[in-house]
Enzyme design. Structure first.
Site, PDB file in Angstrom:
ATOM      1  N   HIS A 188     117.604  87.554  59.913  1.00 50.71           N
ATOM      2  CA  HIS A 188     116.672  88.073  58.912  1.00 50.71           C
ATOM      3  C   HIS A 188     116.867  87.413  57.551  1.00 50.71           C
ATOM      4  O   HIS A 188     115.910  86.980  56.899  1.00 50.71           O
ATOM      5  CB  HIS A 188     116.826  89.592  58.786  1.00 50.71           C
TER       6      HIS A 188
ATOM      7  N   ARG B 236     126.750  55.690  60.963  1.00 47.62           N
ATOM      8  CA  ARG B 236     128.205  55.562  61.048  1.00 47.62           C
ATOM      9  C   ARG B 236     128.813  56.668  61.907  1.00 47.62           C
ATOM     10  O   ARG B 236     128.667  57.845  61.599  1.00 47.62           O
ATOM     11  CB  ARG B 236     128.809  55.630  59.648  1.00 47.62           C
TER      12      ARG B 236
ATOM     13  N   ARG C 230     126.767  52.007  64.602  1.00 53.60           N
ATOM     14  CA  ARG C 230     128.006  51.229  64.600  1.00 53.60           C
ATOM     15  C   ARG C 230     129.113  52.008  65.282  1.00 53.60           C
ATOM     16  O   ARG C 230     129.357  53.170  64.950  1.00 53.60           O
ATOM     17  CB  ARG C 230     128.395  50.903  63.158  1.00 53.60           C
TER      18      ARG C 230
ATOM     19  N   GLU D 225     130.295  40.143  59.187  1.00 49.91           N
ATOM     20  CA  GLU D 225     131.050  40.535  57.996  1.00 49.91           C
ATOM     21  C   GLU D 225     132.381  39.799  57.867  1.00 49.91           C
ATOM     22  O   GLU D 225     133.121  40.012  56.905  1.00 49.91           O
ATOM     23  CB  GLU D 225     131.286  42.047  58.004  1.00 49.91           C
TER      24      GLU D 225
ATOM     25  N   GLY E 127     127.228  42.790  56.992  1.00 48.41           N
ATOM     26  CA  GLY E 127     128.016  43.780  56.260  1.00 48.41           C
ATOM     27  C   GLY E 127     128.507  43.131  54.974  1.00 48.41           C
ATOM     28  O   GLY E 127     129.574  42.510  54.948  1.00 48.41           O
ATOM     29  N   SER E 128     127.692  43.232  53.943  1.00 47.09           N
ATOM     30  CA  SER E 128     127.965  42.463  52.720  1.00 47.09           C
ATOM     31  C   SER E 128     129.242  42.913  52.023  1.00 47.09           C
ATOM     32  O   SER E 128     129.866  42.121  51.303  1.00 47.09           O
ATOM     33  CB  SER E 128     126.777  42.547  51.765  1.00 47.09           C
ATOM     34  N   ASN E 129     129.667  44.166  52.217  1.00 48.51           N
ATOM     35  CA  ASN E 129     130.901  44.636  51.567  1.00 48.51           C
ATOM     36  C   ASN E 129     132.117  43.843  52.059  1.00 48.51           C
ATOM     37  O   ASN E 129     132.891  43.292  51.269  1.00 48.51           O
ATOM     38  CB  ASN E 129     131.123  46.123  51.840  1.00 48.51           C
ATOM     39  N   ASP E 130     132.283  43.805  53.391  1.00 49.88           N
ATOM     40  CA  ASP E 130     133.445  43.106  53.944  1.00 49.88           C
ATOM     41  C   ASP E 130     133.286  41.597  53.842  1.00 49.88           C
ATOM     42  O   ASP E 130     134.273  40.877  53.656  1.00 49.88           O
ATOM     43  CB  ASP E 130     133.667  43.522  55.406  1.00 49.88           C
TER      44      ASP E 130
ATOM     45  N   CYS F  93     123.136  45.723  56.068  1.00 47.38           N
ATOM     46  CA  CYS F  93     123.368  47.162  55.911  1.00 47.38           C
ATOM     47  C   CYS F  93     124.466  47.455  54.902  1.00 47.38           C
ATOM     48  O   CYS F  93     124.959  48.569  54.820  1.00 47.38           O
ATOM     49  CB  CYS F  93     123.705  47.811  57.251  1.00 47.38           C
TER      50      CYS F  93
END
Length: 772
Positions: free
Chosen positions: A392, A482, A549, A651, A672-675, A722
């Site tokens: 409710h 992820r 991933r 990456e 994976g541009s970060n790594d 990504c």
């Protein structure tokens, strides 16, 4: 439903209806219309005491009414025929009030009027019908009609008398033919508990919860996307006392620790939900019951869903708490809606005390029923100790647009009256209550005229419970889902601890047992919960591609899971340590990776979500890539079968240097541009002292990315990105578009602004090409 849907396989208990005409005859025969008219002249709807006084007077007047013999004869005759159908002298029935205005498509507050269960005998039915008439003038019904501007004396009600389903010996619950918090239309939400259904409706129990995906259910798959175990502490059963025909009894530990309905029942109910929805051509709110004697399922009631059906899909509204502000969590439960409310808390444990509640306060209580509506209507937010998504408090909070957190265990003890609090339903499935007034913002975006882009705009999605809401943002799918969020937030246990459960210490087993109720097989718990999380994201964006991933926890992150310290080494630099593909074939982790494979197989083959594409992270060498693809094939994920593609994260610099050869193993790259930035420039991206040296826009990184794009284009393979870069740097996104990248996957909060920028970049490129 009985006349129209039983032929389509939907079981509906037989019964008869007492019409609005019957009600009016009762009213006029006792001259109650004139009496009520005089009583309602004294109503001040803004004054709670006035509402109570008028309601009390109206109820007392209705109770003095006497049924004319003609009406009694009609009622008794109908009941006799119903009893004969079931070969008993006085069959047990449910007497359900249905207001002409209560269940219309624009307004449907749950439980405005009363339902009486396990009623037997003509005199008891006569009393129950009159009690239904009396309930037409409860305080909450008066407040409700005032809110939706319905005249109290010009509308009537009818009463359904329906053969009881012996769910006191079985199970019952509530079902919606859409996802209640986002309005996502291809989901069936089912709440279930033991005993008669009133406990679920009124929030007296924390029920089991199930989500089913309609689209692939229609294709013959079994897409139960979520199975969440509720505590189910009590169940409502029959008594032998006609004056009090039902009572609560405590459930057994075995009942509490197991799901109360089978997967087969869940799927059957979901199929019926689709039939009911198709019949009424709108999303529906239904009550169901399972007979404990015959094991048959029934739909006992249906009304239109009225909140999400009125939602403006052209305007996105997002509530967001300040990330920098200090937050002290008091309690959490299930969120209702996605708003944030703030105010001074007021704990009220009895409905008798709601006159003490002031407009603008936060209502904190054990649970609500329809008598609480006058207070709920003026609350800034609502918090209850008990209840599920279909109770409710949840239904009315949703209808009122009031942020509501239900099932916040011990909320009335952890929150103190008179203190400022913030109630947030903006964090997905979990609703949270914080101490003090936490700053927040409301962002509204009109998406009706967004430009289209050639470059596909995908999203990065972590938390599955946010997926249905995020699906309304214009998108072309998910470029990065992820697994880590699911493992950390839902599973919470290291997979090897589950695999080796029998060898663990009693203390560790106890921790795991508390998280895995209903699962003797601990491996299956991991597979199911991981599959459910992936399935929620996959279904929210179906049939668009959803790239998932495989797990990419670093060793320090795996160590933080329950049992993790037993299986993970301590590394100086986990960023370039034992992670990604290197784990999947290693003897210390291979069995755990196989559980991930089983989960992915379940998502694609049992749920039917063939739009889900697995992706391998941090694959350093060609040999690693071949080993991982072989393990996938050995566990039912063979490349090319049933359209299965397998992508790899690009990456590691070796992925670019040997791009041609990596693309012989995999079906595409997701950058994976970060790594890639970390490894190209020799930066530890966890080291803040190095953060100013370089980022994705560095010339070396851009050359690697450009090369990866070119090789994929030349080999007709998928190429997307990504990483964080396109979300943070619009000029970097522009660079990617100019180089012809196929897709860019962005954080949800940057999708709209980046899409507009990309459209402008594409426009300029087209102009330049035309001028040449």
């Amino acid at each position: 439903m009985y006349t129209q849907l039983t032929s389509k396989g939907v079981n509906v208990p037989y019964g008869f209806a007492i019409t609005a005409s019957f009600y009016w005859k009762f009213i006029k025969a006792n001259a109650l219309d004139k009496n009520l008219s005089e009583i309602f002249k004294n109503l001040d709807p803004k004054n709670l005491q006035s509402v109570r006084a008028v309601g009390k007077a109206a109820r007392e007047k209705i109770a003095t009414g006497i049924f004319p013999e003609e009406l009694k004869k009609e009622l008794f005759s109908a009941y006799e025929k119903l009893s004969q159908k079931y070969n008993v002298e006085n069959t047990d029935v449910a007497v359900r009030t249905s207001g002409v205005a209560e269940d219309n498509p624009d307004a449907s507050f749950a439980g405005q009027f009363e339902t009486y269960l396990n009623i037997t005998g003509t005199e008891n039915i006569l009393k129950a019908v009159k009690d239904c008439f009396v309930s037409f003038f409860t305080d909450r019904a008066i407040v409700y009609r005032e809110q939706v501007k319905i005249d109290h004396l010009s509308v009537a009600l009818s009463v359904g008398v329906q053969k009881m389903v012996r769910s006191d010996l079985g199970t019952s619950g509530v079902m919606f033919s859409c996802e209640t918090e986002s309005g996502f239309g291809e989901i069936v939400l089912i709440n279930a508990s033991y005993g008669l259904g009133e406990n679920v409706v009124k929030g007296r129990v924390d029920p089991d919860q199930f989500y089913v995906f309609e689209t692939t259910l229609k294709k013959g798959f079994k897409p139960i996307l979520e199975k969440r175990l509720g505590s189910k502490l009590v169940k409502l059963t029959y008594t032998n006392n006609p004056k009090k025909p039902t009572r609560d009894i405590i459930t057994t530990k075995k009942e509490r620790d197991n799901f109360c309905i089978s997967d087969e029942d869940v799927l059957s109910l979901a199929k019926w939900s689709m039939i009911v929805e198709e019949h009424y051509k709108k999303s529906m709110d239904m009550e169901w019951a399972k007979d404990g004697k015959t094991n048959e399922l029934f739909i006992v009631q249906a009304r239109p869903e009225t909140v999400q059906s009125k939602k403006n899909l052209n305007v996105l509204e997002e509530y967001k708490l300040s990330e920098s502000a200090k937050k002290t969590l008091l309690v959490e439960g299930l969120s209702v809606g996605s708003k944030i409310g703030q105010g001074v808390s007021k704990i009220i444990m009895s409905v008798k005390d709601i006159e003490k509640f002031k407009e603008g306060e936060v209502l904190v209580t054990d649970m609500t029923d329809p008598d609480w509506v006058p207070a709920m209507k003026i609350a800034k937010a609502i918090v209850t100790n008990r209840g599920g998504r279909t109770c409710h408090a949840a239904i009315v909070g949703r209808e009122l647009g009031v942020p509501t957190v239900v099932g916040a265990i011990n909320g009335t003890k952890k929150i103190k009256t008179g203190k400022e609090i913030t109630v947030s339903c903006a964090g997905g499935e979990q609703g949270r209550v914080y101490e003090g007034i936490v700053p927040f913002e409301i962002k509204k975006t009109d998406i009706s005229n967004l430009p289209k882009t050639k470059t596909k705009i995908l999203m990065n999605v972590g938390e599955p419970s946010n997926a249905f809401n995020l699906s309304f943002i214009p998108n072309d799918g998910v470029g990065l889902a992820r697994e880590e969020f699911i493992i950390a937030n839902e599973i919470k246990v290291h997979p090897n601890a589950l695999i080796n459960y029998k060898k663990l210490s009693p203390a560790l087993k106890k921790k795991i047992d508390a998280l895995t109720l209903g699962y003797e097989d601990k491996d299956q718990f991991y597979v199911d919960k991981l599959a459910e999380g992936i399935g929620m994201i996959g279904s929210a964006f179906y049939p668009k591609p959803v790239i998932v991933r495989f797990s990419d926890f670093k060793t320090n992150e795996y160590r933080s899971l329950i049992g993790g310290e037993m299986y993970e080494p301590e590394e100086e630099n986990p960023m370039i340590g034992f992670r990604g593909a290197s784990r999947y074939y290693h003897p210390s982790f291979k069995d755990a990776f196989i559980l991930e494979c089983k989960a992915m197989k379940k998502v694609r083959e049992e749920f039917g979500l063939d739009n889900v594409i697995p992706m391998v992270p941090f694959c350093r060498t060609l040999d690693e890539g071949k080993k991982v693809v072989e393990i996938l094939a050995q566990n039912g994920l063979k490349q090319g079968e049933n359209g299965l593609k397998i992508y790899v994260m690009c990456e590691v610099p070796s992925n670019v240097i040997l791009a041609e050869k990596f693309l012989e193993i995999f079906d595409g790259f997701s950058i994976g541009s970060n790594d890639l930035t970390q490894l190209a420039l020799g930066l530890d991206r966890d080291n803040s002292n190095l953060s100013s040296i370089g980022n994705e826009k560095d010339e070396a990184v851009k050359e690697l990315i450009e090369e990866a794009i070119t090789v994929c284009q030349n080999n007709n393979k998928y190429i997307g990105i990504c990483g964080q870069g396109p979300s943070d740097f619009p000029d970097f996104a522009q660079f990617l578009v100019e180089r012809g990248i196929e897709s860019i996957s962005l954080n949800p909060d940057s999708v709209l602004k980046t899409k507009i920028a990309i459209a402008e970049t594409e426009r300029k490129l087209n102009l330049s090409a035309n001028n040449k």
